[in-house]
Design a protein around this motif. Structure first.
Motif, PDB file in Angstrom:
ATOM      1  N   SER A   1       2.029 -45.035  25.794  1.00 23.14           N
ATOM      2  CA  SER A   1       1.994 -45.741  24.519  1.00 23.14           C
ATOM      3  C   SER A   1       0.669 -45.488  23.797  1.00 23.14           C
ATOM      4  O   SER A   1      -0.389 -45.919  24.262  1.00 23.14           O
ATOM      5  CB  SER A   1       2.166 -47.251  24.752  1.00 23.14           C
ATOM      6  OG  SER A   1       1.889 -47.973  23.576  1.00 23.14           O
ATOM      7  N   ASP A   2       0.768 -44.809  22.659  1.00 21.38           N
ATOM      8  CA  ASP A   2      -0.441 -44.574  21.873  1.00 21.38           C
ATOM      9  C   ASP A   2      -1.020 -45.891  21.370  1.00 21.38           C
ATOM     10  O   ASP A   2      -2.238 -46.056  21.313  1.00 21.38           O
ATOM     11  CB  ASP A   2      -0.139 -43.641  20.702  1.00 21.38           C
ATOM     12  CG  ASP A   2      -1.405 -43.239  19.967  1.00 21.38           C
ATOM     13  OD1 ASP A   2      -2.338 -42.752  20.643  1.00 21.38           O
ATOM     14  OD2 ASP A   2      -1.468 -43.438  18.734  1.00 21.38           O
ATOM     15  N   GLN A   3      -0.153 -46.840  21.042  1.00 17.24           N
ATOM     16  CA  GLN A   3      -0.630 -48.146  20.584  1.00 17.24           C
ATOM     17  C   GLN A   3      -1.446 -48.839  21.677  1.00 17.24           C
ATOM     18  O   GLN A   3      -2.520 -49.379  21.411  1.00 17.24           O
ATOM     19  CB  GLN A   3       0.530 -49.043  20.170  1.00 17.24           C
ATOM     20  CG  GLN A   3       0.080 -50.413  19.695  1.00 17.24           C
ATOM     21  CD  GLN A   3       1.232 -51.304  19.275  1.00 17.24           C
ATOM     22  OE1 GLN A   3       2.368 -50.860  19.167  1.00 17.24           O
ATOM     23  NE2 GLN A   3       0.938 -52.565  19.043  1.00 17.24           N
ATOM     24  N   ALA A   4      -0.936 -48.815  22.914  1.00 17.50           N
ATOM     25  CA  ALA A   4      -1.677 -49.422  24.025  1.00 17.50           C
ATOM     26  C   ALA A   4      -3.015 -48.713  24.222  1.00 17.50           C
ATOM     27  O   ALA A   4      -4.037 -49.357  24.482  1.00 17.50           O
ATOM     28  CB  ALA A   4      -0.847 -49.372  25.300  1.00 17.50           C
ATOM     29  N   HIS A   5      -3.031 -47.394  24.071  1.00 15.62           N
ATOM     30  CA  HIS A   5      -4.268 -46.634  24.227  1.00 15.62           C
ATOM     31  C   HIS A   5      -5.271 -47.017  23.141  1.00 15.62           C
ATOM     32  O   HIS A   5      -6.458 -47.230  23.419  1.00 15.62           O
ATOM     33  CB  HIS A   5      -3.977 -45.132  24.198  1.00 15.62           C
ATOM     34  CG  HIS A   5      -5.164 -44.302  24.521  1.00 15.62           C
ATOM     35  ND1 HIS A   5      -5.560 -43.242  23.745  1.00 15.62           N
ATOM     36  CD2 HIS A   5      -6.061 -44.374  25.536  1.00 15.62           C
ATOM     37  CE1 HIS A   5      -6.651 -42.709  24.274  1.00 15.62           C
ATOM     38  NE2 HIS A   5      -6.970 -43.368  25.358  1.00 15.62           N
ATOM     39  N   GLN A   6      -4.821 -47.137  21.916  1.00 14.29           N
ATOM     40  CA  GLN A   6      -5.698 -47.523  20.813  1.00 14.29           C
ATOM     41  C   GLN A   6      -6.237 -48.934  21.004  1.00 14.29           C
ATOM     42  O   GLN A   6      -7.408 -49.212  20.713  1.00 14.29           O
ATOM     43  CB  GLN A   6      -4.969 -47.389  19.474  1.00 14.29           C
ATOM     44  CG  GLN A   6      -4.616 -45.958  19.107  1.00 14.29           C
ATOM     45  CD  GLN A   6      -5.825 -45.036  19.102  1.00 14.29           C
ATOM     46  OE1 GLN A   6      -6.882 -45.375  18.598  1.00 14.29           O
ATOM     47  NE2 GLN A   6      -5.663 -43.854  19.691  1.00 14.29           N
ATOM     48  N   GLU A   7      -5.409 -49.852  21.491  1.00 18.25           N
ATOM     49  CA  GLU A   7      -5.863 -51.225  21.762  1.00 18.25           C
ATOM     50  C   GLU A   7      -6.947 -51.233  22.830  1.00 18.25           C
ATOM     51  O   GLU A   7      -7.946 -51.942  22.708  1.00 18.25           O
ATOM     52  CB  GLU A   7      -4.692 -52.097  22.207  1.00 18.25           C
ATOM     53  CG  GLU A   7      -3.716 -52.411  21.105  1.00 18.25           C
ATOM     54  CD  GLU A   7      -2.481 -53.147  21.605  1.00 18.25           C
ATOM     55  OE1 GLU A   7      -2.402 -53.469  22.817  1.00 18.25           O
ATOM     56  OE2 GLU A   7      -1.593 -53.412  20.782  1.00 18.25           O
ATOM     57  N   LEU A   8      -6.758 -50.424  23.878  1.00 17.29           N
ATOM     58  CA  LEU A   8      -7.754 -50.338  24.937  1.00 17.29           C
ATOM     59  C   LEU A   8      -9.077 -49.798  24.399  1.00 17.29           C
ATOM     60  O   LEU A   8     -10.146 -50.335  24.697  1.00 17.29           O
ATOM     61  CB  LEU A   8      -7.249 -49.461  26.078  1.00 17.29           C
ATOM     62  CG  LEU A   8      -8.208 -49.276  27.250  1.00 17.29           C
ATOM     63  CD1 LEU A   8      -8.492 -50.619  27.921  1.00 17.29           C
ATOM     64  CD2 LEU A   8      -7.651 -48.278  28.241  1.00 17.29           C
ATOM     65  N   LEU A   9      -9.007 -48.761  23.595  1.00 17.21           N
ATOM     66  CA  LEU A   9     -10.226 -48.207  22.991  1.00 17.21           C
ATOM     67  C   LEU A   9     -10.930 -49.241  22.125  1.00 17.21           C
ATOM     68  O   LEU A   9     -12.161 -49.345  22.158  1.00 17.21           O
ATOM     69  CB  LEU A   9      -9.891 -46.964  22.165  1.00 17.21           C
ATOM     70  CG  LEU A   9      -9.531 -45.706  22.945  1.00 17.21           C
ATOM     71  CD1 LEU A   9      -9.053 -44.618  21.999  1.00 17.21           C
ATOM     72  CD2 LEU A   9     -10.712 -45.231  23.770  1.00 17.21           C
ATOM     73  N   ALA A  10     -10.168 -50.008  21.367  1.00 19.94           N
ATOM     74  CA  ALA A  10     -10.768 -51.026  20.500  1.00 19.94           C
ATOM     75  C   ALA A  10     -11.433 -52.134  21.329  1.00 19.94           C
ATOM     76  O   ALA A  10     -12.489 -52.653  20.946  1.00 19.94           O
ATOM     77  CB  ALA A  10      -9.708 -51.622  19.577  1.00 19.94           C
ATOM     78  N   LEU A  11     -10.835 -52.487  22.460  1.00 20.83           N
ATOM     79  CA  LEU A  11     -11.377 -53.570  23.294  1.00 20.83           C
ATOM     80  C   LEU A  11     -12.564 -53.141  24.146  1.00 20.83           C
ATOM     81  O   LEU A  11     -13.495 -53.910  24.352  1.00 20.83           O
ATOM     82  CB  LEU A  11     -10.283 -54.113  24.218  1.00 20.83           C
ATOM     83  CG  LEU A  11      -9.216 -54.962  23.561  1.00 20.83           C
ATOM     84  CD1 LEU A  11      -8.069 -55.208  24.539  1.00 20.83           C
ATOM     85  CD2 LEU A  11      -9.807 -56.282  23.101  1.00 20.83           C
ATOM     86  N   THR A  12     -12.505 -51.906  24.671  1.00 19.68           N
ATOM     87  CA  THR A  12     -13.511 -51.504  25.660  1.00 19.68           C
ATOM     88  C   THR A  12     -14.364 -50.316  25.249  1.00 19.68           C
ATOM     89  O   THR A  12     -15.389 -50.061  25.863  1.00 19.68           O
ATOM     90  CB  THR A  12     -12.835 -51.153  27.002  1.00 19.68           C
ATOM     91  OG1 THR A  12     -12.042 -49.970  26.834  1.00 19.68           O
ATOM     92  CG2 THR A  12     -11.981 -52.294  27.519  1.00 19.68           C
ATOM     93  N   GLY A  13     -13.893 -49.560  24.268  1.00 18.79           N
ATOM     94  CA  GLY A  13     -14.638 -48.386  23.853  1.00 18.79           C
ATOM     95  C   GLY A  13     -14.407 -47.170  24.724  1.00 18.79           C
ATOM     96  O   GLY A  13     -15.044 -46.144  24.540  1.00 18.79           O
ATOM     97  N   ASN A  14     -13.505 -47.292  25.725  1.00 20.52           N
ATOM     98  CA  ASN A  14     -13.199 -46.137  26.573  1.00 20.52           C
ATOM     99  C   ASN A  14     -11.769 -46.214  27.089  1.00 20.52           C
ATOM    100  O   ASN A  14     -11.052 -47.155  26.787  1.00 20.52           O
ATOM    101  CB  ASN A  14     -14.206 -46.024  27.725  1.00 20.52           C
ATOM    102  CG  ASN A  14     -14.199 -47.232  28.617  1.00 20.52           C
ATOM    103  OD1 ASN A  14     -13.162 -47.652  29.105  1.00 20.52           O
ATOM    104  ND2 ASN A  14     -15.372 -47.811  28.841  1.00 20.52           N
ATOM    105  N   SER A  15     -11.391 -45.221  27.867  1.00 17.08           N
ATOM    106  CA  SER A  15     -10.017 -45.127  28.380  1.00 17.08           C
ATOM    107  C   SER A  15      -9.954 -45.307  29.890  1.00 17.08           C
ATOM    108  O   SER A  15      -9.057 -44.788  30.549  1.00 17.08           O
ATOM    109  CB  SER A  15      -9.415 -43.775  28.004  1.00 17.08           C
ATOM    110  OG  SER A  15      -9.304 -43.643  26.622  1.00 17.08           O
ATOM    111  N   ILE A  16     -10.901 -46.017  30.454  1.00 20.86           N
ATOM    112  CA  ILE A  16     -10.902 -46.256  31.896  1.00 20.86           C
ATOM    113  C   ILE A  16      -9.859 -47.327  32.220  1.00 20.86           C
ATOM    114  O   ILE A  16      -9.791 -48.356  31.556  1.00 20.86           O
ATOM    115  CB  ILE A  16     -12.295 -46.703  32.375  1.00 20.86           C
ATOM    116  CG1 ILE A  16     -13.312 -45.593  32.136  1.00 20.86           C
ATOM    117  CG2 ILE A  16     -12.255 -47.101  33.852  1.00 20.86           C
ATOM    118  CD1 ILE A  16     -14.744 -46.004  32.390  1.00 20.86           C
TER     119      ILE A  16
END
Length: 68
Positions: free
Chosen positions: A20-35
């Motif tokens: 999910s690109d949306q889930a990935h974008q939300e994670l980036l917005a919350l944490t600044g990374n994709s870990i």
């Protein structure tokens, strides 16, 4: 992580950033990374598998359910 939270009777949303690109974008917005994994409860964010942090989060989760 899923198994641990389920075993502790913690309700959660499972979001897959690879599917999910949306889930990935939300994670980036919350944490600044994709870990992953990232566990979020209230203001608390746990990145990776942190047994002590998760134990505290589980306690807080159940305390919040008792107070509802």
């Amino acid at each position: 992580m899923r198994d641990y939270l389920q075993a502790q009777s913690v309700e959660f949303d499972d979001r897959n950033i690879r599917q999910s690109d949306q889930a990935h974008q939300e994670l980036l917005a919350l944490t600044g990374n994709s870990i992953v994994p990232v566990t979020i409860f209230g203001d608390r964010r746990i990145i990776g598998f942190d047994p002590e942090g998760l134990a505290e989060l589980v306690q807080d989760y159940h305390a919040s359910k008792q107070g509802s």
